[in-house]
Design an enzyme around this catalytic site. Structure first.
Site, PDB file in Angstrom:
ATOM      1  N   ASP A 105      15.015  10.357  19.435  1.00  0.00           N
ATOM      2  CA  ASP A 105      14.673   8.944  19.265  1.00  0.00           C
ATOM      3  C   ASP A 105      13.182   8.637  19.366  1.00  0.00           C
ATOM      4  OD1 ASP A 105      17.094   7.811  18.517  1.00  0.00           O
ATOM      5  OD2 ASP A 105      17.829   7.839  20.582  1.00  0.00           O
ATOM      6  N   ASP A 165      21.959   7.391  13.027  1.00  0.00           N
ATOM      7  CA  ASP A 165      20.866   6.590  13.597  1.00  0.00           C
ATOM      8  C   ASP A 165      19.495   7.192  13.305  1.00  0.00           C
ATOM      9  OD1 ASP A 165      23.353   6.774  14.917  1.00  0.00           O
ATOM     10  OD2 ASP A 165      22.613   5.836  16.732  1.00  0.00           O
ATOM     11  N   ARG A 237      27.447  -0.395  13.873  1.00  0.00           N
ATOM     12  CA  ARG A 237      26.001  -0.151  13.906  1.00  0.00           C
ATOM     13  C   ARG A 237      25.635   1.097  13.117  1.00  0.00           C
ATOM     14  NH1 ARG A 237      25.307  -1.293  18.694  1.00  0.00           N
ATOM     15  NH2 ARG A 237      24.830   0.653  19.748  1.00  0.00           N
TER      16      ARG A 237
HETATM   17  N1  GLY Z   1      20.972   4.722  18.473  1.00  0.00           N
HETATM   18  C1  GLY Z   1      21.980   4.459  19.424  1.00  0.00           C
HETATM   19  C2  GLY Z   1      22.672   3.180  19.190  1.00  0.00           C
HETATM   20  O1  GLY Z   1      22.566   2.576  18.137  1.00  0.00           O
HETATM   21  O2  GLY Z   1      23.387   2.756  20.101  1.00  0.00           O
END
Ligand code: GLY
Length: 392
Positions: A105, A165, A237
């Protein structure tokens, strides 16, 4: 679809941004040398050290507030700038000391904080920190599987996977190549994008949250969820990361096929929205289901549509503009904080991680504000407000 829904106007976006900047300003005394926790508790964020994957979003809100205040000629722009620079020092220390950076991340952490500070006010510390973060990110690249591993030690088969993500973490690598003149960052980003898009998007254009590969051969193995309801469902998400991720993939690679994938992934998202256009936490659920929403997904998807619209011909761009403005209008009308006594965040009813009998995540931040929900709501408002130069 959704023809009758109201759209957010520029004037409404301006007023909403003014409120957000006010909320950010009120938070500065507690959150300048500290950071917001990933999610609120009963509507209120508590301060944390700079040691979690989400802290860059809060700094991003400070920079968006800075941009807004500067454009309006407000004296508080200087206050936001100072706070942003203090936070950048913390990000530089974090990467130098390697505090909780052993994961993918780096883009979520360093793009809205340090790249933004460098682009907006020429912060050299921001530049240094972000290049170091890009160096850290490429240590997680697997040349056999041609992807960046999301989590965990690099030598464990149970961690040999990418997650959707990560598409948002890759602009940091393009930026680093642009800054340093070294192609190695973008070469890795390009390989990862290709592997990710080929595997996490299913035939019906719903998405896997995570995808495993064979550690010996690098061959695709199987998809699995972590934060979605179940393996075969579409975590809301994740689908939103896919929308914004495809828009960014096209922006940076110029590969036309990503536009078409963007169209289909977005269509799937839109077709699975409830009446008010703000998804439940998994697209498996809809009106009538007793499940929490994830308002952050609506804002992330809107940002992706507004980004992609920049590269589309007029008629089609209009369509995505309309959807994005409808999504944000609903987030504003039905989910955004309007009363500071209710929350010190910006948008209620997001879901970080909702445990189900079929997934592997912890249960936390359910039906609360979360830091990225607040950040992407502000980013979407800014994109409606003006032709915004992105931090990603
Ligand atoms: N990238 C982790 C989330 O969207 O919770």
């Amino acid at each position: 679809m959704f023809e009758e829904k109201a759209v957010m106007t520029e004037q409404e976006a301006d007023a909403a941004l003014a409120f957000c900047a006010g909320q950010v300003e009120d938070n500065l005394p507690r959150f300048t040398t500290k950071f917001q926790k990933a999610y609120s508790e009963s509507g209120f964020y508590q301060p944390i050290e700079n040691n979690y994957w989400t802290t860059g979003f809060w700094t991003g809100e400070i920079w968006l507030s800075y941009e807004y205040a500067k454009e309006k000629g407000q004296a508080r722009a200087e206050k936001f700038r100072r706070a942003g620079e203090i936070q950048i020092e913390s990000f530089l220390e974090r990467i130098d000391k390697k505090i909780e950076v052993d994961h993918h991340d780096m883009g979520f952490l360093y793009s809205p904080s340090c790249v933004a500070g460098y682009k907006l006010v020429g912060s050299e510390k921001g530049r240094e920190a972000a290049v170091k973060a890009a160096d850290q990110l490429i240590t997680r690249y697997h040349p056999v599987g041609e992807f960046i591993q999301a989590w965990g030690p690099m030598d464990a088969p149970e961690n040999y996977r990418l997650i959707i993500d990560c598409l948002l973490n890759l602009p940091l690598l393009y930026w680093a190549s642009g800054e340093t003149g070294d192609r190695k960052y973008r070469d890795i980003a390009e390989k990862h994008i290709h592997t990710a898009i080929k595997n996490v998007i299913r035939k019906d254009y719903s998405t896997w949250h995570t995808f495993f590969f064979n550690m010996e051969t690098g061959e695709p193995d199987h998809g699995a969820t972590c934060q979605g309801y179940r393996d075969g469902s579409a975590w809301a998400r994740g689908q939103a990361w896919g929308i914004y991720g495809c828009a960014l993939a096209y922006k940076y690679t110029g590969r036309e096929e990503y536009i078409d994938i963007f169209r289909h992934v977005t269509q799937y998202f839109l077709e699975h929205l409830p009446k008010d256009m703000v998804p439940f936490w998994d697209l498996e659920f809809t009106d009538g289901d007793d499940q929490p929403r994830d308002s952050s997904s609506a804002s992330i998807a809107a940002c992706g549509m507004l980004e992609m619209a920049k590269s589309l011909r007029e008629g089609e761009a209009e369509v995505y503009h309309r959807y994005a403005r409808q999504l944000i209008k609903s987030v504003f009308d039905n989910y955004a904080v309007k009363d500071k006594s209710v929350s010190n965040g910006l948008v209620l009813h997001s879901t970080y991680s909702n445990h189900s009998p079929y997934n592997t995540c912890d249960h936390k931040g359910v039906d609360e504000c979360n830091s990225w929900g607040d950040y992407f709501y502000m980013e979407a408002l800014m994109r409606i407000h003006k032709d915004w130069e992105l931090y990603w």
